[in-house]
Write a protein that holds these residues in place. Structure first.
Motif, short mmCIF file in Angstrom:
data_model
loop_
_atom_site.label_atom_id
_atom_site.label_comp_id
_atom_site.label_asym_id
_atom_site.label_seq_id
_atom_site.Cartn_x
_atom_site.Cartn_y
_atom_site.Cartn_z
N UNK A 18 44.57 86.61 87.17
CA UNK A 18 43.77 85.82 88.10
C UNK A 18 42.62 86.36 88.03
N UNK A 19 42.09 87.44 88.03
CA UNK A 19 40.81 88.05 87.71
C UNK A 19 40.15 87.52 86.46
N UNK A 20 40.79 87.59 85.44
CA UNK A 20 40.41 87.00 84.19
C UNK A 20 40.08 85.36 84.37
N UNK A 21 41.02 84.87 84.97
CA UNK A 21 40.72 83.39 85.18
C UNK A 21 39.42 83.19 85.72
N UNK A 22 39.11 83.86 86.98
CA UNK A 22 38.01 83.73 87.72
C UNK A 22 36.75 84.22 86.76
N UNK A 23 37.01 85.26 85.96
CA UNK A 23 35.65 85.81 84.96
C UNK A 23 35.58 84.53 84.14
N UNK A 24 36.50 84.00 83.63
CA UNK A 24 36.41 82.68 82.63
C UNK A 24 35.61 81.82 83.43
N UNK A 25 36.11 81.39 84.46
CA UNK A 25 35.08 80.38 85.40
C UNK A 25 34.02 80.63 85.49
N UNK A 26 33.45 81.87 85.94
CA UNK A 26 32.12 82.39 86.07
C UNK A 26 31.17 82.42 84.91
#
Length: 185
Positions: A18-26
């Motif tokens: 979930x965090x890595x996905x949010x980082x990719x979005x960022x």
């Protein structure tokens, strides 16, 4: 590396898809160039389909490289500055930090910190001044926003039109006289 500006994110043994996905979005929102990560926890958690949440809703991972590496500090060329971002004593507060043109920003894991060896090799160590620690993806968003805010601004209505959700067509109504707005008493 011929581009004058470069920003990459380095993740020390992240554990949450979930965090890595949010980082990719960022990194997609702020036009970062790459994401590097170490460790085994992320891949293990991502392999469990029920543990994966699609937080990369803009599909940045399809156009921005996410690469597993053995060493974050060895993942980029010498001209790229290493900047550790964590709650580390002696670090510079992010509002006071001047970002280098080319940087690898290294973040510690969700349940730990960046090793002393990596901190010792860094060109700079910064922290986001908060009461308590932030979520990993939130920290990356704040850092990348700060980098953008301190650079040559790209702000415009055209940027808003390209960036906003397809369901958003709201506009600010032009005021006849902006000075006539009454403040509450």
């Amino acid at each position: 590396m011929s581009k004058s500006s470069y920003a990459a994110i380095g993740l020390v043994n992240p554990k949450s898809p979930t965090n890595v996905g949010g980082i990719m979005r960022a990194v997609g929102c702020y036009s970062a160039d790459a994401v590097f990560y170490t460790g085994k926890r992320y891949e293990l958690a991502a392999s469990n389909g029920s543990a994966q949440y699609n937080t990369d809703t803009k599909l940045a991972s399809q156009s921005i490289a996410k690469t597993k590496v053995e060493s974050l500090v060895d993942a980029v060329p010498d001209e790229v500055k290493i900047v550790c971002v964590d709650l580390v004593e002696g670090a510079v507060p992010l509002p006071d930090f001047q970002h280098p043109e080319k940087a690898l920003y290294i973040f510690g894991p969700e349940d730990g910190t960046i090793s002393q060896q990596i901190v010792n090799r860094a060109d700079a160590v910064v922290y986001v001044p908060t009461i308590g620690c932030m979520n990993l993806a939130a920290s990356v968003n704040v850092l990348l926003y700060d980098r953008l805010a301190k650079s040559t601004s790209i702000a415009s209505d055209e940027l808003i039109r390209r960036s906003r959700d397809t369901n958003n067509r709201v506009r600010v109504k032009p005021a006849a006289d902006k000075h006539s707005i009454k403040k509450p008493r």
